[in-house]
Design a protein around this motif. Structure first.
Motif, PDB file in Angstrom:
ATOM      1  N   VAL A   4       0.772  -1.292   0.126  1.00  0.00           N
ATOM      2  CA  VAL A   4       0.136  -0.148  -0.054  1.00  0.00           C
ATOM      3  C   VAL A   4       0.876   1.109  -0.100  1.00  0.00           C
ATOM      4  O   VAL A   4       0.732   2.184  -0.826  1.00  0.00           O
ATOM      5  N   TYR A   5       2.033   1.142   0.817  1.00  0.00           N
ATOM      6  CA  TYR A   5       2.904   2.056   0.813  1.00  0.00           C
ATOM      7  C   TYR A   5       3.386   2.588  -0.636  1.00  0.00           C
ATOM      8  O   TYR A   5       3.365   3.784  -1.203  1.00  0.00           O
ATOM      9  N   ASP A  10       4.071   5.695  -5.662  1.00  0.00           N
ATOM     10  CA  ASP A  10       3.934   5.557  -7.161  1.00  0.00           C
ATOM     11  C   ASP A  10       3.078   6.265  -7.865  1.00  0.00           C
ATOM     12  O   ASP A  10       3.271   6.639  -9.019  1.00  0.00           O
ATOM     13  N   PHE A  11       1.640   6.094  -7.144  1.00  0.00           N
ATOM     14  CA  PHE A  11       0.340   6.510  -8.011  1.00  0.00           C
ATOM     15  C   PHE A  11      -0.388   7.598  -7.289  1.00  0.00           C
ATOM     16  O   PHE A  11      -0.712   8.534  -7.988  1.00  0.00           O
ATOM     17  N   ILE A  12      -0.704   7.572  -6.140  1.00  0.00           N
ATOM     18  CA  ILE A  12      -1.733   8.377  -5.306  1.00  0.00           C
ATOM     19  C   ILE A  12      -0.967   9.769  -5.327  1.00  0.00           C
ATOM     20  O   ILE A  12      -1.577  10.906  -5.816  1.00  0.00           O
ATOM     21  N   ILE A  13       0.273   9.765  -5.005  1.00  0.00           N
ATOM     22  CA  ILE A  13       0.989  11.099  -4.675  1.00  0.00           C
ATOM     23  C   ILE A  13       0.953  11.747  -6.237  1.00  0.00           C
ATOM     24  O   ILE A  13       0.813  12.776  -6.271  1.00  0.00           O
ATOM     25  N   PRO A  14       1.653  11.105  -7.076  1.00  0.00           N
ATOM     26  CA  PRO A  14       1.616  11.745  -8.297  1.00  0.00           C
ATOM     27  C   PRO A  14       0.429  12.421  -8.929  1.00  0.00           C
ATOM     28  O   PRO A  14       0.166  13.282  -9.634  1.00  0.00           O
ATOM     29  N   TRP A  15      -0.686  11.399  -8.684  1.00  0.00           N
ATOM     30  CA  TRP A  15      -2.082  12.056  -9.053  1.00  0.00           C
ATOM     31  C   TRP A  15      -2.716  13.115  -8.546  1.00  0.00           C
ATOM     32  O   TRP A  15      -3.429  13.873  -9.373  1.00  0.00           O
ATOM     33  N   THR A  16      -2.285  13.333  -7.311  1.00  0.00           N
ATOM     34  CA  THR A  16      -3.014  14.329  -6.398  1.00  0.00           C
ATOM     35  C   THR A  16      -2.232  15.367  -6.097  1.00  0.00           C
ATOM     36  O   THR A  16      -2.522  16.434  -5.622  1.00  0.00           O
ATOM     37  N   GLU A  45       1.257  -3.952   3.787  1.00  0.00           N
ATOM     38  CA  GLU A  45       0.592  -5.207   3.321  1.00  0.00           C
ATOM     39  C   GLU A  45       0.391  -5.161   1.626  1.00  0.00           C
ATOM     40  O   GLU A  45       0.599  -4.084   1.273  1.00  0.00           O
ATOM     41  N   ASN A  46       0.300  -6.302   0.975  1.00  0.00           N
ATOM     42  CA  ASN A  46       0.147  -6.117  -0.299  1.00  0.00           C
ATOM     43  C   ASN A  46      -1.095  -5.689  -0.859  1.00  0.00           C
ATOM     44  O   ASN A  46      -1.874  -5.671  -0.452  1.00  0.00           O
ATOM     45  N   ALA A  47      -0.699  -4.507  -1.831  1.00  0.00           N
ATOM     46  CA  ALA A  47      -1.829  -3.602  -2.122  1.00  0.00           C
ATOM     47  C   ALA A  47      -2.889  -4.439  -3.058  1.00  0.00           C
ATOM     48  O   ALA A  47      -4.045  -4.113  -2.868  1.00  0.00           O
ATOM     49  N   GLU A  48      -2.501  -5.313  -3.922  1.00  0.00           N
ATOM     50  CA  GLU A  48      -3.427  -6.090  -4.751  1.00  0.00           C
ATOM     51  C   GLU A  48      -4.247  -7.180  -3.729  1.00  0.00           C
ATOM     52  O   GLU A  48      -5.416  -6.946  -3.848  1.00  0.00           O
ATOM     53  N   LEU A  71      -7.326  10.571   2.326  1.00  0.00           N
ATOM     54  CA  LEU A  71      -6.520  11.605   3.032  1.00  0.00           C
ATOM     55  C   LEU A  71      -5.376  12.343   1.787  1.00  0.00           C
ATOM     56  O   LEU A  71      -4.906  11.443   1.186  1.00  0.00           O
ATOM     57  N   TYR A  72      -5.142  13.451   1.945  1.00  0.00           N
ATOM     58  CA  TYR A  72      -4.253  13.960   0.854  1.00  0.00           C
ATOM     59  C   TYR A  72      -2.700  13.599   1.292  1.00  0.00           C
ATOM     60  O   TYR A  72      -2.398  13.799   2.316  1.00  0.00           O
ATOM     61  N   GLN A  73      -2.086  12.544   0.489  1.00  0.00           N
ATOM     62  CA  GLN A  73      -0.955  12.111   1.018  1.00  0.00           C
ATOM     63  C   GLN A  73       0.519  12.942   0.455  1.00  0.00           C
ATOM     64  O   GLN A  73       1.503  12.750   1.029  1.00  0.00           O
ATOM     65  N   ALA A  74       0.320  13.966  -0.298  1.00  0.00           N
ATOM     66  CA  ALA A  74       1.340  14.489  -0.873  1.00  0.00           C
ATOM     67  C   ALA A  74       1.936  15.702   0.383  1.00  0.00           C
ATOM     68  O   ALA A  74       1.152  16.484   0.700  1.00  0.00           O
ATOM     69  N   ALA A  75       2.938  15.651   0.729  1.00  0.00           N
ATOM     70  CA  ALA A  75       3.523  16.293   1.941  1.00  0.00           C
ATOM     71  C   ALA A  75       3.712  17.874   1.183  1.00  0.00           C
ATOM     72  O   ALA A  75       5.032  18.144   0.993  1.00  0.00           O
ATOM     73  N   ASP A  76       2.973  18.633   0.588  1.00  0.00           N
ATOM     74  CA  ASP A  76       3.159  19.701   0.090  1.00  0.00           C
ATOM     75  C   ASP A  76       2.481  20.860   0.593  1.00  0.00           C
ATOM     76  O   ASP A  76       1.709  20.887   1.381  1.00  0.00           O
TER      77      ASP A  76
END
Length: 79
Positions: A4-5, A10-16, A45-48, A71-76
């Motif tokens: 999940v990390y 790799d995906f959630i932070i770049p997308w948001t 844990e395994n994301a899939e 939750l907003y995951q990008a620390a910006d």
């Protein structure tokens, strides 16, 4: 590994990034949904496996709160 990390990194932070919105709200910005299921997860844990368990355990009318996705995951400065 496929955790999940790493899904978030790799995906959630770049997308948001730079939006100030978590993935769930970004996907439903025009018509936010009311949550009826709170889901807990482990970052390692395994994301899939985790996502497959969500599909097996919920129905079409369920709206889930998953912190990694809600939750907003990008620390910006936008969050």
């Amino acid at each position: 590994s496929n955790t999940v990390y790493t899904l978030v990194q790799d995906f959630i932070i770049p997308w948001t990034s730079r939006t100030g919105r978590g993935y769930a709200l970004a996907r439903n910005a025009e018509s936010p949904l009311e949550v009826n299921v709170m889901v807990s997860h482990a970052w390692a844990e395994n994301a899939e496996d985790f996502l497959e368990a969500l599909v097996r355990s919920t129905g079409p009318g369920d709206v889930m709160f998953v912190c990694a996705l809600s939750l907003y995951q990008a620390a910006d400065e936008y969050g």
